[in-house]
Design a protein around this motif. Structure first.
Motif, PDB file in Angstrom:
ATOM      1  N   ALA A  15      35.423  81.429  18.491  1.00 24.53           N
ATOM      2  CA  ALA A  15      34.426  81.915  17.535  1.00 24.53           C
ATOM      3  C   ALA A  15      34.158  80.889  16.444  1.00 24.53           C
ATOM      4  O   ALA A  15      33.004  80.637  16.076  1.00 24.53           O
ATOM      5  CB  ALA A  15      34.902  83.233  16.924  1.00 24.53           C
ATOM      6  N   LEU A  16      35.224  80.279  15.929  1.00 27.44           N
ATOM      7  CA  LEU A  16      35.056  79.266  14.887  1.00 27.44           C
ATOM      8  C   LEU A  16      34.364  78.016  15.405  1.00 27.44           C
ATOM      9  O   LEU A  16      33.793  77.249  14.628  1.00 27.44           O
ATOM     10  CB  LEU A  16      36.424  78.896  14.297  1.00 27.44           C
ATOM     11  N   GLY A  17      34.426  77.806  16.734  1.00 24.36           N
ATOM     12  CA  GLY A  17      33.755  76.654  17.330  1.00 24.36           C
ATOM     13  C   GLY A  17      32.350  76.936  17.804  1.00 24.36           C
ATOM     14  O   GLY A  17      31.708  76.070  18.387  1.00 24.36           O
ATOM     15  N   HIS A  18      31.858  78.157  17.565  1.00 26.59           N
ATOM     16  CA  HIS A  18      30.500  78.534  17.984  1.00 26.59           C
ATOM     17  C   HIS A  18      29.592  78.509  16.756  1.00 26.59           C
ATOM     18  O   HIS A  18      29.672  79.400  15.901  1.00 26.59           O
ATOM     19  CB  HIS A  18      30.516  79.925  18.602  1.00 26.59           C
ATOM     20  N   PRO A  19      28.720  77.512  16.629  1.00 26.37           N
ATOM     21  CA  PRO A  19      27.899  77.359  15.409  1.00 26.37           C
ATOM     22  C   PRO A  19      27.048  78.579  15.085  1.00 26.37           C
ATOM     23  O   PRO A  19      26.968  78.991  13.921  1.00 26.37           O
ATOM     24  CB  PRO A  19      27.019  76.136  15.725  1.00 26.37           C
ATOM     25  N   ALA A  20      26.395  79.167  16.103  1.00 30.69           N
ATOM     26  CA  ALA A  20      25.516  80.316  15.844  1.00 30.69           C
ATOM     27  C   ALA A  20      26.306  81.489  15.292  1.00 30.69           C
ATOM     28  O   ALA A  20      25.872  82.148  14.340  1.00 30.69           O
ATOM     29  CB  ALA A  20      24.793  80.724  17.125  1.00 30.69           C
ATOM     30  N   PHE A  21      27.469  81.739  15.860  1.00 27.91           N
ATOM     31  CA  PHE A  21      28.289  82.854  15.380  1.00 27.91           C
ATOM     32  C   PHE A  21      28.755  82.609  13.955  1.00 27.91           C
ATOM     33  O   PHE A  21      28.706  83.513  13.114  1.00 27.91           O
ATOM     34  CB  PHE A  21      29.500  83.064  16.298  1.00 27.91           C
ATOM     35  N   MET A 270      24.694  86.187  14.826  1.00 27.97           N
ATOM     36  CA  MET A 270      26.034  86.695  15.107  1.00 27.97           C
ATOM     37  C   MET A 270      26.059  87.453  16.429  1.00 27.97           C
ATOM     38  O   MET A 270      27.002  87.328  17.215  1.00 27.97           O
ATOM     39  CB  MET A 270      26.506  87.593  13.963  1.00 27.97           C
ATOM     40  N   GLY A 271      25.024  88.247  16.684  1.00 25.91           N
ATOM     41  CA  GLY A 271      24.945  88.958  17.955  1.00 25.91           C
ATOM     42  C   GLY A 271      24.831  88.012  19.132  1.00 25.91           C
ATOM     43  O   GLY A 271      25.464  88.211  20.172  1.00 25.91           O
ATOM     44  N   ASP A 272      24.034  86.963  18.966  1.00 31.83           N
ATOM     45  CA  ASP A 272      23.894  85.954  20.024  1.00 31.83           C
ATOM     46  C   ASP A 272      25.224  85.254  20.265  1.00 31.83           C
ATOM     47  O   ASP A 272      25.607  84.993  21.410  1.00 31.83           O
ATOM     48  CB  ASP A 272      22.820  84.941  19.622  1.00 31.83           C
ATOM     49  N   GLY A 273      25.937  84.951  19.182  1.00 28.03           N
ATOM     50  CA  GLY A 273      27.245  84.322  19.322  1.00 28.03           C
ATOM     51  C   GLY A 273      28.248  85.225  20.005  1.00 28.03           C
ATOM     52  O   GLY A 273      29.022  84.784  20.863  1.00 28.03           O
ATOM     53  N   LEU A 274      28.263  86.512  19.644  1.00 31.50           N
ATOM     54  CA  LEU A 274      29.180  87.456  20.283  1.00 31.50           C
ATOM     55  C   LEU A 274      28.881  87.589  21.764  1.00 31.50           C
ATOM     56  O   LEU A 274      29.798  87.689  22.591  1.00 31.50           O
ATOM     57  CB  LEU A 274      29.067  88.824  19.603  1.00 31.50           C
ATOM     58  N   ARG A 275      27.603  87.587  22.113  1.00 32.45           N
ATOM     59  CA  ARG A 275      27.232  87.671  23.529  1.00 32.45           C
ATOM     60  C   ARG A 275      27.788  86.491  24.306  1.00 32.45           C
ATOM     61  O   ARG A 275      28.324  86.644  25.409  1.00 32.45           O
ATOM     62  CB  ARG A 275      25.709  87.721  23.665  1.00 32.45           C
ATOM     63  N   ASP A 276      27.680  85.298  23.728  1.00 34.69           N
ATOM     64  CA  ASP A 276      28.230  84.108  24.379  1.00 34.69           C
ATOM     65  C   ASP A 276      29.751  84.173  24.483  1.00 34.69           C
ATOM     66  O   ASP A 276      30.332  83.805  25.504  1.00 34.69           O
ATOM     67  CB  ASP A 276      27.830  82.847  23.607  1.00 34.69           C
ATOM     68  N   LEU A 277      30.396  84.635  23.417  1.00 35.82           N
ATOM     69  CA  LEU A 277      31.857  84.666  23.398  1.00 35.82           C
ATOM     70  C   LEU A 277      32.414  85.690  24.374  1.00 35.82           C
ATOM     71  O   LEU A 277      33.484  85.471  24.967  1.00 35.82           O
ATOM     72  CB  LEU A 277      32.349  84.986  21.984  1.00 35.82           C
ATOM     73  N   PHE A 278      31.693  86.798  24.559  1.00 37.23           N
ATOM     74  CA  PHE A 278      32.168  87.839  25.466  1.00 37.23           C
ATOM     75  C   PHE A 278      31.816  87.552  26.917  1.00 37.23           C
ATOM     76  O   PHE A 278      32.386  88.160  27.819  1.00 37.23           O
ATOM     77  CB  PHE A 278      31.577  89.198  25.073  1.00 37.23           C
ATOM     78  N   ASP A 279      30.872  86.641  27.157  1.00 44.57           N
ATOM     79  CA  ASP A 279      30.426  86.346  28.531  1.00 44.57           C
ATOM     80  C   ASP A 279      30.730  84.885  28.848  1.00 44.57           C
ATOM     81  O   ASP A 279      29.994  83.985  28.424  1.00 44.57           O
ATOM     82  CB  ASP A 279      28.924  86.617  28.663  1.00 44.57           C
ATOM     83  N   LYS A 281      30.190  83.178  31.446  1.00 47.09           N
ATOM     84  CA  LYS A 281      29.108  82.520  32.177  1.00 47.09           C
ATOM     85  C   LYS A 281      28.108  81.895  31.217  1.00 47.09           C
ATOM     86  O   LYS A 281      27.651  80.765  31.413  1.00 47.09           O
ATOM     87  CB  LYS A 281      28.391  83.520  33.086  1.00 47.09           C
ATOM     88  N   LEU A 282      27.772  82.621  30.156  1.00 48.34           N
ATOM     89  CA  LEU A 282      26.826  82.087  29.165  1.00 48.34           C
ATOM     90  C   LEU A 282      27.418  80.900  28.435  1.00 48.34           C
ATOM     91  O   LEU A 282      26.728  79.948  28.091  1.00 48.34           O
ATOM     92  CB  LEU A 282      26.433  83.177  28.184  1.00 48.34           C
ATOM     93  N   ARG A 283      28.729  80.952  28.156  1.00 44.09           N
ATOM     94  CA  ARG A 283      29.379  79.807  27.473  1.00 44.09           C
ATOM     95  C   ARG A 283      29.288  78.562  28.336  1.00 44.09           C
ATOM     96  O   ARG A 283      29.033  77.471  27.848  1.00 44.09           O
ATOM     97  CB  ARG A 283      30.848  80.142  27.183  1.00 44.09           C
ATOM     98  N   ARG A 284      29.499  78.711  29.653  1.00 43.52           N
ATOM     99  CA  ARG A 284      29.429  77.547  30.535  1.00 43.52           C
ATOM    100  C   ARG A 284      28.014  77.000  30.630  1.00 43.52           C
ATOM    101  O   ARG A 284      27.783  75.800  30.686  1.00 43.52           O
ATOM    102  CB  ARG A 284      29.954  77.924  31.920  1.00 43.52           C
ATOM    103  N   GLU A 285      27.002  77.936  30.641  1.00 42.26           N
ATOM    104  CA  GLU A 285      25.617  77.489  30.732  1.00 42.26           C
ATOM    105  C   GLU A 285      25.225  76.677  29.510  1.00 42.26           C
ATOM    106  O   GLU A 285      24.419  75.766  29.574  1.00 42.26           O
ATOM    107  CB  GLU A 285      24.693  78.708  30.888  1.00 42.26           C
ATOM    108  N   ARG A 286      25.786  77.016  28.345  1.00 39.01           N
ATOM    109  CA  ARG A 286      25.442  76.310  27.112  1.00 39.01           C
ATOM    110  C   ARG A 286      26.305  75.074  26.933  1.00 39.01           C
ATOM    111  O   ARG A 286      26.065  74.275  26.072  1.00 39.01           O
ATOM    112  CB  ARG A 286      25.601  77.254  25.924  1.00 39.01           C
TER     113      ARG A 286
END
Length: 286
Positions: A15-21, A270-279, A281-286
């Motif tokens: 989470a701390l490494g996700h800029p959008a979150f 924050m919602g976009d970041g949570l979506r990436d953190l919980f999925d 597949k999305l983290r790998r795509e980004r």
């Protein structure tokens, strides 16, 4: 270290490494702090009229200037944050509390008449936008923050019902659900013990998104006079008051407008970041 503790540390590190979150969390937390602080302190009384100081531009004494009644704009922004966040929080809570059980029950009774009735009822609610629903409610009960909460909350029910039903349907055919049914567990117990924990991440992300939409809806209702009533400050009504003075005192529109934009932006990030953190597949795509 336990597995749960390691998982929490891993999630926190991601989470701390996700800029959008991080950006979204900081922006959202800022306005939450302002709202909480307004309960115990504001620079000036946001309801006190002072005609002698009306329409002052931002200065050291009035950071955001004053409005056409001489009220301190920064103090009004602080209390307006409290109103917007409270209305949005309760409205989204109503949507989740009512919508999630309906969606889970419809998924458990998939294909039945009950499922069809619930989903068609959701379609009926979707046919009435929150603003139109609020107009209908206030025509009967009168304008106010409570009626705005009811209108926005009712509009959120089918959102969470549809999401819960769709996510639950994909789980009912999984092996661990079949094992629970073989063990003699009923549909209600399976939904509570196995389905709900597995769709909680989706509900959290959707809740964050609906929170931002609820803030916009509250501002829109207040703008047309259906939200919180005077003397309680509201961002939407501050914009309504500013529309006739935009050329004379642009700060009256800029600051509440920026407050709405930044809050909604923060929640969406924050919602976009949570979506990436919980999925993953999305983290790998980004």
């Amino acid at each position: 270290m336990s597995t749960a503790a390691r998982t929490e540390r891993t999630f926190l590190r991601m989470a701390l490494g996700h800029p959008a979150f991080v950006i979204g969390f900081v922006l959202s937390a800022f306005f939450v702090v302002l709202a909480l602080l307004s309960f115990v302190w504001t620079p000036f009384d946001p309801t006190k009229l002072s005609i002698a100081t009306k329409l002052q531009t931002p200065s050291l004494s009035h950071w955001f200037g004053t409005d056409h009644f001489g009220r301190d704009m920064f103090s009004m922004i602080m209390v307006g944050a409290r109103v917007s966040i409270a209305v949005a929080f309760v409205a989204v809570g109503i949507g989740m509390i009512a919508g999630v059980p309906l969606g889970l029950y419809a998924a458990a009774r998939r294909g039945s008449l009950v499922d069809e009735i619930i989903m068609r009822g959701n379609d009926l609610v979707f046919a009435f936008p929150s603003l139109l629903l609020a107009i209908m409610i206030t025509a009967v009960f009168g304008p106010g923050a409570v009626n705005a909460i009811i209108a926005i909350g009712i509009f959120n029910v089918p959102v969470f019902a549809r999401l819960s039903r769709g996510a639950a349907l994909s789980l009912w055919t999984r092996d661990f659900i079949l094992a629970a049914r073989v063990a003699g567990k009923g549909a209600a117990r399976i939904s509570a013990e196995h389905i709900l924990p597995n769709i909680a991440n989706l509900l959290i992300v959707q809740g964050t998104i609906q929170f931002s939409l609820a803030i916009l809806a509250e501002a829109a209702l207040a703008y047309v006079g259906l939200g919180a009533q005077p003397p309680l400050p509201s961002w939407g009504r501050m914009l309504a008051d500013a529309q006739t003075l935009i050329s004379l005192a642009p700060h009256m529109a800029l600051f509440p407008g920026f407050a709405i934009i930044i809050t909604v932006l923060g929640l969406n990030l924050m919602g976009d970041g949570l979506r990436d953190l919980f999925d993953p597949k999305l983290r790998r795509e980004r």
